[in-house]
Design a protein around this motif. Structure first.
Motif, short mmCIF file in Angstrom:
data_model
loop_
_atom_site.label_atom_id
_atom_site.label_comp_id
_atom_site.label_asym_id
_atom_site.label_seq_id
_atom_site.Cartn_x
_atom_site.Cartn_y
_atom_site.Cartn_z
N VAL A 28 0.84 -1.20 0.00
CA VAL A 28 0.00 0.00 0.00
C VAL A 28 0.88 1.25 0.00
O VAL A 28 0.62 2.20 -0.75
N GLN A 30 3.84 1.57 -1.20
CA GLN A 30 4.43 1.73 -2.52
C GLN A 30 3.42 2.37 -3.49
O GLN A 30 3.80 3.16 -4.36
N GLY A 31 2.15 2.04 -3.33
CA GLY A 31 1.12 2.69 -4.14
C GLY A 31 1.02 4.18 -3.83
O GLY A 31 0.89 5.01 -4.73
N GLN A 34 3.77 6.04 -5.49
CA GLN A 34 3.48 6.27 -6.91
C GLN A 34 2.54 7.45 -7.08
O GLN A 34 2.73 8.29 -7.97
N ALA A 52 -4.47 9.21 -8.04
CA ALA A 52 -4.82 7.88 -7.53
C ALA A 52 -5.80 7.17 -8.45
O ALA A 52 -5.82 5.95 -8.53
N PHE A 55 -3.85 5.35 -12.44
CA PHE A 55 -2.72 4.44 -12.53
C PHE A 55 -2.87 3.67 -13.84
O PHE A 55 -3.93 3.18 -14.16
N ILE A 60 3.97 -2.68 -8.78
CA ILE A 60 4.17 -2.53 -7.34
C ILE A 60 5.01 -3.70 -6.86
O ILE A 60 4.67 -4.86 -7.12
N VAL A 69 -1.04 -2.59 -11.35
CA VAL A 69 -2.12 -1.82 -10.76
C VAL A 69 -2.60 -0.79 -11.77
O VAL A 69 -1.79 -0.04 -12.32
N THR A 71 -5.98 2.00 -12.43
CA THR A 71 -7.23 2.61 -11.99
C THR A 71 -7.64 3.63 -13.04
O THR A 71 -6.85 4.03 -13.89
N PRO A 78 -8.04 -1.64 -8.18
CA PRO A 78 -6.67 -1.57 -8.70
C PRO A 78 -6.12 -2.86 -9.30
O PRO A 78 -5.22 -2.82 -10.12
#
Length: 105
Positions: A28, A30-31, A34, A52, A55, A60, A69, A71, A78
């Motif tokens: 999470v 690492q997300g 990003q 967010a 993506f 990841i 991932v 979005t 994701p």
């Protein structure tokens, strides 16, 4: 896994590396990294939410190879891929192809 173990050893040595919540938390985080990279210097709530929700096949660490991932403003889920595995006595073994539930556009 080596990257995560090195992170745990350096930054959270008292953390339980057998606890799945530590790997989940790392993924999470690492997300979030990003999202912040995509934001650049514009850290407004509006831009954080926009990034967010945008993506595009982001890799990841800790996810299996080929699982990315993605979005969009209309799809906040994701993860769209999975890999089957089975328990073989002492460890898990992957089998079959990487499967995708992505919508065809």
């Amino acid at each position: 896994m080596n990257e995560w173990r090195a992170f745990m050893t350096k930054w959270y040595p008292e953390g339980d590396q057998e606890d799945a919540s530590t790997t989940f938390g790392y993924g999470v985080a690492q997300g979030i990294v990003q999202v912040l990279k995509q934001c650049g210097d514009d850290l407004t709530r509006e831009n954080v939410m926009k990034q967010a929700a945008n993506f595009q096949k982001v890799r990841i660490p800790l996810l299996l190879p080929g699982i990315n991932v993605s979005t969009s403003p209309t799809d906040f889920a994701p993860l769209e891929q999975l890999q089957m595995m089975k328990f073989k006595g002492e460890s898990w073994e992957l089998f079959g192809p990487l499967m995708s539930g992505e919508k065809n556009s």
